[in-house]
Design a protein around this motif. Structure first.
Motif, mmCIF file in Angstrom:
data_model
loop_
_atom_site.group_PDB
_atom_site.id
_atom_site.type_symbol
_atom_site.label_atom_id
_atom_site.label_comp_id
_atom_site.label_asym_id
_atom_site.label_seq_id
_atom_site.Cartn_x
_atom_site.Cartn_y
_atom_site.Cartn_z
ATOM 1 N N SER A 14 0.838 -1.193 0.000
ATOM 2 C CA SER A 14 0.000 0.000 0.000
ATOM 3 C C SER A 14 0.878 1.251 0.000
ATOM 4 O O SER A 14 1.924 1.279 0.634
ATOM 5 N N PRO A 15 0.464 2.304 -0.740
ATOM 6 C CA PRO A 15 1.271 3.531 -0.765
ATOM 7 C C PRO A 15 1.334 4.232 0.593
ATOM 8 O O PRO A 15 2.172 5.103 0.801
ATOM 9 N N VAL A 16 0.444 3.883 1.500
ATOM 10 C CA VAL A 16 0.507 4.505 2.824
ATOM 11 C C VAL A 16 1.068 3.531 3.855
ATOM 12 O O VAL A 16 0.812 3.655 5.041
ATOM 13 N N SER A 91 -8.062 13.773 0.623
ATOM 14 C CA SER A 91 -7.830 12.610 -0.242
ATOM 15 C C SER A 91 -9.104 12.279 -1.000
ATOM 16 O O SER A 91 -9.063 11.856 -2.159
ATOM 17 N N SER A 318 0.095 12.204 4.826
ATOM 18 C CA SER A 318 -0.408 11.852 3.509
ATOM 19 C C SER A 318 0.152 12.800 2.440
ATOM 20 O O SER A 318 0.573 12.362 1.363
ATOM 21 N N ARG A 321 3.694 11.840 1.764
ATOM 22 C CA ARG A 321 3.817 10.629 0.957
ATOM 23 C C ARG A 321 3.557 10.909 -0.517
ATOM 24 O O ARG A 321 4.047 10.228 -1.392
ATOM 25 N N GLU A 322 2.735 11.942 -0.776
ATOM 26 C CA GLU A 322 2.464 12.306 -2.171
ATOM 27 C C GLU A 322 3.578 13.164 -2.755
ATOM 28 O O GLU A 322 3.609 13.399 -3.949
ATOM 29 N N GLU A 456 3.856 15.542 -8.738
ATOM 30 C CA GLU A 456 3.386 15.203 -7.390
ATOM 31 C C GLU A 456 1.975 15.735 -7.171
ATOM 32 O O GLU A 456 1.139 15.066 -6.577
ATOM 33 N N GLY A 459 -0.522 13.620 -8.650
ATOM 34 C CA GLY A 459 -0.659 12.329 -7.965
ATOM 35 C C GLY A 459 -1.351 12.439 -6.625
ATOM 36 O O GLY A 459 -1.362 11.486 -5.851
ATOM 37 N N VAL A 462 -3.551 10.014 -2.561
ATOM 38 C CA VAL A 462 -3.058 8.689 -2.204
ATOM 39 C C VAL A 462 -3.964 8.082 -1.137
ATOM 40 O O VAL A 462 -4.405 8.772 -0.238
ATOM 41 N N TYR A 463 -4.303 6.824 -1.286
ATOM 42 C CA TYR A 463 -5.115 6.172 -0.255
ATOM 43 C C TYR A 463 -4.680 4.729 -0.114
ATOM 44 O O TYR A 463 -3.797 4.261 -0.832
ATOM 45 N N GLU A 465 -4.839 1.600 -1.015
ATOM 46 C CA GLU A 465 -5.378 0.793 -2.102
ATOM 47 C C GLU A 465 -5.422 -0.675 -1.730
ATOM 48 O O GLU A 465 -4.666 -1.135 -0.896
#
Lengths: 479, 246
Positions: A14-16, A91, A318, A321-322, A456, A459, A462-463, A465
């Protein structure tokens, strides 16, 4: 990112990642929203504020505010049932309005939650000073500063330790203070004599409309559970439920407090800081009540600082991270899996205005009022954006229903009016000017980021996923 | 206030339950990426109802939404509805028999179905523990720890089965990190006081995901020793088994 064979776009991680994924039970999620809203503290203040504007029509103002908040809840649920994010509303907004909307919403949220932390620190220190002054008539500036410093340290520690611990602390604190305040209010209303207080003036429709703003302001923060999407055990069930239950419960509490206030108008003014000597009411009802009420409100403010901080650092995490915010804010604590760096940077910054204000001798009432007014504008802007984003998001994923369109059509203009009222109401030009400066700074930030960080920005949103391990084995393609 | 999807469906609404099951079946049949509109059209269920039921099934984790937020697929929990019968190829049994000839410990081959453990080839001379019990206490067995290490999920405090069982989530997390590092899971007297086991994963040749676990069980004191040669034999077998099971 590694993708799993056979299913395009499905990540292995996961991106987070870094937050403690899928652990927090439904009560912890609820606690986050309830504590941010801090209905205990608001219950004591809302009836006074709303009746000042709306007189005997005040319950109608509260009802209209509750209905508006209900529409926002419905819009938030559209997203919260479909995606779990650490950035909460921004988000969500990203999925409906794209990077521009997401950026505006993120700025609104950072402003709203950051100032809410500062305001709640001021509130806790103000009521603590009042409590001390009731017992010993001394100069309490040092007490005020000490409360801010100790409370900031405590919430920073709790926020780093994680939402599980923080949730338990907040739930107990908020539950106790709501019970306490309800008990005091109802007991006093029943026992108070029909005093000589002047009956409230009847006010027309304009008054009722004017009363909606302070009533809506009492709800802000009910959305904060959405920032726990990554950490909640069953986010698609528990997050929307927490948001709805908080808003509904707060509406009920405010209406009860409102009706009690209308039935016995002498009780509340006699209890709150506005009349530190207890006023005429305290002589009739005893000295214990103001002390209990103060204690409840201090606890409620304390829980609110912690809850608002929890959300703020997740929004910063968050964003980091983005790649929109500095990457260092996206680092999590090795053992506790919380955005510890964001906590460490945000808390001292947010404790500064209360400390400076107290030392400079600014009336805590004014400081709290100013911070809250600005925070409210931030929250309202974020709510407006999320209502605007909901139908567009649903159309994009092909799940649009007429009900959501109607909700947006009603909620967006009403919220816009409330924001305008908040900005132009007689309170000096300080607020509109400050908001104007924030907007200018945000626009400048956007232009700069567009130049240097265009990818960025695109993009954003981000959540958490779905990853390969969430899928049924037979669907994974790997066999 | 927003209607709570979970509460709008009760046992008195057989049509809703029927629709939910039909949706589950439709997603399973369509494979990965069926959209809400597709499902609504195929089943002739009104869109709003379909969306609500889909969200409910996603909230309960029987379905998942794909990263594009439009498509659906079966979630991990759907595996609990109908555990796939796992067949063990003869060639894999032959590998296990050779292994049993070389070591004097119990040698078991177990597969993973979702978060459950199923024995593919248990050692007939050293019957293993009940797979149901092992699945309930993944933290206390080497085969269970392989699975936990694979998913890197939050850990709830486990049950203390023996005085040696690691129940503290932080300590357990450290052990799982070790498993990920070395590829070997081990426990001594944590499931049954007098026994221990060590296990290595059998991984799919393509993407390397965990397919099965290969475990040796023996007296706790002997499992605690480094057993480097044994681990080497196990790893060799796991490599042989990989193409046979994946």
């Amino acid at each position: 990112m590694r993708t799993t064979r056979g299913i395009p776009g499905l990540r292995a991680r996961s991106p987070v990642a870094g937050l403690r994924r899928r652990t927090l039970g439904p009560l912890g999620v609820l606690a986050q929203s309830v504590a941010t809203t801090a209905p205990a503290g608001a219950m004591a203040a809302v009836p006074l504020l709303v009746t000042t504007a709306a007189g005997r029509g005040a319950p109608w103002s509260v009802a209209i505010a509750a209905a508006l908040v209900g529409l926002v809840v419905a819009s938030i649920a559209v997203f919260a049932r479909r995606m779990a994010a650490a950035g909460g509303l921004y988000s969500f907004t990203a999925k409906g309005l794209g990077p521009g909307g997401a950026y505006a919403c993120a700025v609104s949220m950072v402003l709203g939650y950051g100032l809410l932390v500062a305001a709640a620190l001021v509130g806790a220190s103000w009521y603590a000073r009042a409590l001390v002054e009731r017992l010993w008539p001394v100069d309490t500036t040092a007490v005020g500063v000490a409360v801010v410093v100790v409370l900031s340290g405590a919430i920073a520690a709790c926020a780093v330790r994680g939402v599980r611990l923080a949730g338990r602390v907040m739930l107990v604190v908020e539950g106790v203070s709501i019970t306490l305040i309800l008990a005091v209010l109802v007991t006093l209303a029943v026992r108070a004599p029909a005093g000589p207080a002047a009956p409230l003036p009847p006010v027309g429709a304009a008054g009722i409309v004017a009363g909606v703003l302070p009533a809506v302001a009492a709800f802000i923060g009910f959305d904060s559970a959405t920032a726990l999407g990554v950490e909640a055990r069953r986010p698609f069930a528990s997050v929307p439920r927490a948001v709805a239950v908080t808003a509904g419960g707060a509406a009920l509490l405010y209406l009860v407090a409102m009706l009690v206030h209308l039935a016995a108008p002498t009780v509340l003014p006699a209890l709150t800081v506005a009349a530190p000597d207890g006023g005429p009411g305290a002589a009739v009802i005893g000295d214990w009540a103001p002390l209990l009420l103060d204690a409840g409100i201090i606890a409620s403010f304390g829980a609110c600082t912690l809850a608002a901080l929890n959300t703020l650092v997740r929004v910063l995490f968050s964003l980091a991270r983005e790649g929109v915010a500095p990457a260092v804010l996206g680092r999590t604590h090795r053992r506790h899996h919380t955005p510890a760096v964001a906590v460490g940077l945000a808390v001292p910054l947010l404790a500064l205005p209360p400390v400076v204000g107290t030392l400079a001798g600014v009336e805590p009432q004014d400081l709290l009022g100013g911070l809250l007014a600005l925070a409210t504008v931030g929250f309202l802007a974020a709510y407006l954006l999320v209502c605007l984003a909901a139908p567009r998001f649903l159309r994009r994923i092909g799940e649009l229903t007429p009900a959501v369109v109607v909700v947006a059509w009603v909620a967006v203009p009403v919220l816009a009016v409330v924001i305008v009222v908040a900005l132009v109401r007689p309170g000096g030009v300080l607020l509109p000017v400050t908001v104007g400066l924030v907007v200018l700074a945000a626009v400048a930030g956007w232009v700069a980021l567009r130049r240097t960080h265009a990818a960025e920005l695109d993009g954003m949103g981000v959540y958490d996923e779905t990853t390969a391990s969430d899928l049924h084995l037979a669907s994974r393609g790997g066999g | 206030m927003s209607p709570d999807a979970a509460r709008t469906i009760t046992g008195r609404q057989p049509q809703a339950v029927r629709s939910a099951l039909a949706i589950l079946e439709a997603v399973a049949a369509a494979g990965i990426g069926a959209t809400a509109k597709d499902i609504s059209a195929e089943l002739r269920i009104p869109p709003a109802t379909t969306y609500r039921l889909l969200n409910l099934l996603v909230a309960e984790e029987y379905l998942v939404r794909l990263p594009d937020l439009r498509g659906f697929a079966l979630g991990r929990r759907a595996a609990n509805l109908a555990p796939a019968p796992l067949a063990t190829p003869t060639a894999a049994r032959a590998v296990m028999d050779r292994l049993r000839g070389r070591v004097r410990w119990g040698a078991h081959l177990a597969g993973y179905v979702g978060h459950r453990l199923v024995f593919l080839d248990p050692d007939p001379d050293h019957p293993p523990a009940d797979p149901g019990e092992l699945s309930r206490h993944l933290h206390a067995s080497s085969l269970g720890r392989l699975l936990l290490a694979e998913h890197d999920e939050p850990l709830a405090p486990g049950t203390r089965l023996t005085p040696h069982t690691v129940v503290d989530p932080h300590e357990l997390r450290r052990r799982l990190d070790e498993v990920r590092e070395t590829g070997v899971a081990r426990q001594c007297g944590e499931f049954r006081a007098e026994f221990g086991c060590l296990a290595v994963g059998v991984r799919a040749p393509g993407d390397g995901h965990l397919v099965a676990g290969l475990a040796l069980t023996g007296p706790a004191a002997r499992v605690a020793a480094p057993n480097e040669d044994l681990v080497e034999v196990l790893q060799g077998c796991a490599v042989e088994l990989a193409p046979l099971l994946a």
